[in-house]
Design a protein around this motif. Structure first.
Motif, PDB file in Angstrom:
ATOM      1  N   VAL A 528       0.836  -1.194   0.000  1.00 44.89           N
ATOM      2  CA  VAL A 528       0.000   0.000   0.000  1.00 44.89           C
ATOM      3  C   VAL A 528       0.874   1.247   0.000  1.00 44.89           C
ATOM      4  O   VAL A 528       0.606   2.211  -0.724  1.00 44.89           O
ATOM      5  CB  VAL A 528      -0.948   0.000   1.214  1.00 44.89           C
ATOM      6  CG1 VAL A 528      -1.703   1.319   1.319  1.00 44.89           C
ATOM      7  CG2 VAL A 528      -1.918  -1.179   1.127  1.00 44.89           C
ATOM      8  N   ALA A 529       1.914   1.244   0.812  1.00 47.25           N
ATOM      9  CA  ALA A 529       2.781   2.421   0.933  1.00 47.25           C
ATOM     10  C   ALA A 529       4.180   1.981   1.319  1.00 47.25           C
ATOM     11  O   ALA A 529       4.385   0.908   1.902  1.00 47.25           O
ATOM     12  CB  ALA A 529       2.219   3.396   1.963  1.00 47.25           C
ATOM     13  N   THR A 530       5.146   2.842   1.000  1.00 48.78           N
ATOM     14  CA  THR A 530       6.534   2.586   1.361  1.00 48.78           C
ATOM     15  C   THR A 530       7.251   3.925   1.475  1.00 48.78           C
ATOM     16  O   THR A 530       6.716   4.967   1.085  1.00 48.78           O
ATOM     17  CB  THR A 530       7.227   1.685   0.318  1.00 48.78           C
ATOM     18  OG1 THR A 530       8.521   1.309   0.784  1.00 48.78           O
ATOM     19  CG2 THR A 530       7.366   2.398  -1.024  1.00 48.78           C
ATOM     20  N   ALA A 644       1.073   7.404  -6.565  1.00 52.62           N
ATOM     21  CA  ALA A 644       1.894   6.271  -6.988  1.00 52.62           C
ATOM     22  C   ALA A 644       1.315   4.971  -6.444  1.00 52.62           C
ATOM     23  O   ALA A 644       0.448   4.964  -5.580  1.00 52.62           O
ATOM     24  CB  ALA A 644       3.319   6.474  -6.485  1.00 52.62           C
ATOM     25  N   SER A 645       1.802   3.867  -6.968  1.00 50.91           N
ATOM     26  CA  SER A 645       1.417   2.559  -6.448  1.00 50.91           C
ATOM     27  C   SER A 645       2.699   1.746  -6.251  1.00 50.91           C
ATOM     28  O   SER A 645       3.327   1.309  -7.217  1.00 50.91           O
ATOM     29  CB  SER A 645       0.489   1.832  -7.421  1.00 50.91           C
ATOM     30  OG  SER A 645       0.120   0.579  -6.902  1.00 50.91           O
ATOM     31  N   PRO A 646       3.155   1.544  -5.034  1.00 51.46           N
ATOM     32  CA  PRO A 646       2.523   1.980  -3.783  1.00 51.46           C
ATOM     33  C   PRO A 646       2.726   3.480  -3.533  1.00 51.46           C
ATOM     34  O   PRO A 646       3.551   4.111  -4.170  1.00 51.46           O
ATOM     35  CB  PRO A 646       3.277   1.166  -2.726  1.00 51.46           C
ATOM     36  CG  PRO A 646       4.648   0.983  -3.320  1.00 51.46           C
ATOM     37  CD  PRO A 646       4.425   0.816  -4.804  1.00 51.46           C
TER      38      PRO A 646
END
Length: 767
Positions: A528-530, A644-646
């Protein structure tokens, strides 16, 4: 009166804890006849008598037991009534059937034995191996299952007539206590010089205590290995130990005589007091009062063997009690190893002739969010099985990580985490790892059909896994395993939103992850996120020299226009070294992008504290954490790029804020607190945004960064009570816990691929 018969199978930790003697006494109270015996799956009972007595007997089995027993199941079936008036304890049969290991962890010396230890009228006065059915060595001396004296290191010490009488007497506290012995028939303790000469002294323990008071270093053979001890209240003695052991900054654990002395050295909550006095006797990290050392945290523990009790009593001072090993090597367990490895560190060696069968280090626990978190799971906890809410379709061996390694064996509805091994970076540690796996296989009777391992191709645990033949191989991403470990511990089926923060872990894109927020089930995950990556010039070298990561972070935040000479960290560096690192980053030569929150701690900590070198893994991050002011509420800006993805968490504004504070003369305590506040706030914002998208999922916090109480508690407090939040408790949040997650991920993936045929030599690699 109606009479009947029952066969009762008791599963759990019911061997080596006085369970058979307790059953014997219970049967006598209810006027029941029959027998009880150990076997490889637990304890079996055949019992006959009045129906109402049988009912009461079984009810007590389910609700009560000896203090150290952990009953997991009581299974009853009818037997034909027999006219049996006596009740006996039978010998354990040879049994090659299915095993469910019920050997307990080593048990701290009980109060009754401590009382006898210091009673001049007692025949075991000052006997350093005193024990009974409620305490003493177990796992560390066991050679096989079931747990009987013949299968322990005590088989070499035949009991004298008086000890045998105690052992055979159902009404004695040492009835069937397998390590039972006295000073006449038990192990012998001696003091040695570093050359191996036996020192002529009538009381080796009192002699060692005098040496400790004089500032000397003593190596002593403990329960699961050797310790190195010195007077913790003597800065000179502690400095000598640091110099000889080459341990520059890492804190030492301190053993204290009793709870009153612990409270003199640290502020202890009710939970911390309970942990200090628990049967596991872990090292407890508590807030220091500054009496010893200048760190805000101190690791304290109470004596857990008779030898410790005697030594603390005679020395009269708190003692540093740290693992007896050379740098990078596993803890020493034999007298010969001690002379070879510790003879240049210790002035005196206190040894005995009872073998240590299994190396078991001290466990470490910290209270986070009002409840204990096991940071290192070893003595007192291993080999206690974790009950699982799912069933393993086939036995699994999960090989764990490279640092802080533990492994996991899982079968049926049980998972056994092995003891803390440490970093797999020396031949001796690798050998200890392989040996511990084989011993756990022997004790559990589990033969793995599947082997799970980390994605990192250079980990020894990965190479070990891939070398195993005739099994399925399942690769598991590092942070997915972290998240799955929390799911497994708390019985969460998934999906969950997992926050996994640590130093580094190999990602599916061949880069280093470590600041990950994942939407996860056991079988799979989505990032999901970084965090925006930091360029690690030199790879591992940038971890050992965090000034390199700090340089990369600053150049990224200031587009290369960084006022380096304003920082002592860079004024003291050779300009040629700085230029070389910048060239490596610019050319992407031997440079790895790393997204780990732990690396962010290292880089900012090195900058603010002027710490160019990490003497031990994570020591700069720890120092920066411990520097944080308690009451500071400020924070720095961060940008969350959701397109963005993630999603990417861009910390460049944070870095510029830190630099502004440094130039403004803010203290390290203020900057550290604001840094923590920013990380917690940002994490909560991302989690809440993800929950808005994916629904009200459980949230799990895991990874080595959640050993940091301030970070963990800030996130817990901000999310509760409207979000269900879980974190590791009985399983370490750091790399010592990922083997459990690996096992569960492997099981889920194999179950999902149950239709895949297993060809000879097939490797099923799942990423």
């Amino acid at each position: 009166m109606v009479h009947g018969g029952l066969r009762v199978e008791v599963r759990g930790t019911v061997q080596g804890v006085g369970y058979r003697p307790w059953v014997y006494q219970l049967a006598l109270r209810h006027a029941l006849g029959g027998r009880v015996w150990n076997h490889t799956r637990g304890v079996s009972i055949e019992v006959h008598g009045a129906d109402d007595a049988l009912t009461a007997f079984v009810r007590t089995l389910r609700l009560d037991g000896p203090p150290a027993a952990r009953v997991q199941a009581v299974i009853c079936s009818d037997l034909a009534p027999q006219d049996t008036t006596g009740f006996v304890i039978d010998d354990s049969p040879d049994d090659d059937g299915e095993r469910r290991v019920s050997i307990p962890a080593d048990l701290a010396t009980c109060d009754a034995c401590v009382g006898e230890l210091f009673d001049p009228a007692n025949r075991r006065y000052r006997h350093p191996f005193i024990n009974c059915t409620n305490c003493g060595p177990r796992y560390s001396i066991v050679k096989g299952s079931p747990y009987d004296r013949a299968r322990t290191a005590m088989a070499d010490f035949p009991m004298c007539a008086r000890c045998r009488e105690e052992y055979d007497s159902p009404r004695d506290r040492r009835f069937h206590a397998q390590p039972n012995a006295c000073s006449g028939c038990g192990p012998r303790i001696v003091a040695l010089s570093p050359r191996g000469d036996e020192l002529a002294t009538p009381d080796p323990i009192a002699f060692a205590a005098r040496a400790l008071r004089a500032g000397m270093i003593v190596a002593l053979k403990g329960l699961g290995g050797f310790h190195l001890a010195c007077d913790a209240s003597s800065p000179r003695a502690v400095k000598r130990l640091r110099e000889r052991k080459h341990r520059a900054t890492k804190p030492f654990a301190v053993m204290v005589r009793d709870l009153a002395e612990a409270e003199r050295l640290a502020e202890c909550s009710d939970v911390e007091r309970a942990l200090l006095q628990s049967g596991e006797r872990p090292i407890v990290l508590a807030r220091s009062r500054g009496v010893i050392g200048d760190l805000p945290l101190i690791g304290l523990f109470l004596p857990y063997t008779p030898l410790h009790h005697l030594l603390l009593h005679d020395a009269g001072v708190p003692l540093v009690m740290t693992s007896g090993n050379a740098t990078g090597e596993p803890m020493v367990t034999t007298n010969g190893e001690a002379l070879a490895q510790l003879g240049t560190i210790a002035d005196i060696l206190l040894v005995h002739d009872r073998d240590i069968i299994t190396r078991v280090d001290d466990s470490v626990v910290r209270v986070i969010g009002g409840a204990p978190v096991v940071l290192r799971r070893a003595r007192g906890f291993v080999p206690r099985a974790l009950e699982t809410t799912c069933t393993f379709d086939e036995p699994v061996l999960a090989c764990g990580a490279h640092l802080k390694n533990t492994f996991c064996l899982a079968a049926g509805d049980r998972a056994w985490l092995g003891p803390h091994i440490g970093d797999l970076e020396s031949v001796a540690t690798v050998h200890a790892y392989e040996q511990a796996i084989e011993q756990m296989k022997e004790l559990t009777g589990v033969t793995p059909a599947t082997v799970a391992y980390d994605l990192h191709p250079d980990y020894f645990s990965t190479r070990y896994a891939l070398a195993q033949e005739g099994v399925r191989h399942v690769a598991v991403q590092h942070h997915h395993a972290h998240v799955a470990s929390v799911m497994a511990e708390h019985g969460l089926d998934g999906p969950v939103l997992g926050v996994a923060y640590d130093g580094t872990g190999y990602g599916t894109d061949d880069t280093l992850w470590g600041g990950e927020i994942l939407l996860a089930t056991y079988e799979d995950f989505t990032r999901v996120a970084t965090f925006r990556p930091i360029a690690l010039a030199g790879g591992e070298q940038a971890i050992r020299q965090p000034w390199r990561a700090a340089l990369a972070l600053l150049d990224d935040a200031f587009a290369g226009q960084t006022p380096l000479q304003a920082f002592p960290l860079f004024r003291e560096r050779d300009p040629a070294d700085i230029a070389a690192v910048r060239r490596m980053i610019a050319r992407n030569f031997n440079t790895t992008p790393a997204r780990g929150v732990g690396r962010l701690f290292d880089a900012i900590g090195a900058l603010v504290l002027n710490r160019p070198v990490a003497h031990d893994e994570g020591d700069v991050a720890l120092a920066f954490n411990l520097a944080a002011a308690r009451d500071e509420k400020g924070r720095y800006p961060v940008v969350i790029r959701e397109g963005a993805s993630p999603w990417e968490i861009d910390v460049r504004p944070l870095v510029r804020g830190v630099v502004d504070d440094v130039f403004s003369g803010c203290s390290a305590a203020t900057i550290s607190a604001r840094f923590h506040n920013t990380l917690a706030f940002t994490t909560v914002e991302v989690v809440r945004a993800a929950l808005a998208t994916h629904g009200p999922l459980p949230v799990v916090l895991t990874g080595g960064c959640f050993q940091n109480a301030r970070l963990a508690e800030s996130i817990l407090d901000a999310l509760r009570p409207d979000v269900r939040v879980y974190m590791n408790r009985d399983v370490p949040p750091g790399d010592g816990g990922i083997a459990l997650g690996q096992a569960f991920v492997a099981n889920a993936r194999l179950r999902a691929r149950a239709t895949v045929p297993i060809a000879e030599e097939e490797q099923l690699t799942c990423v």
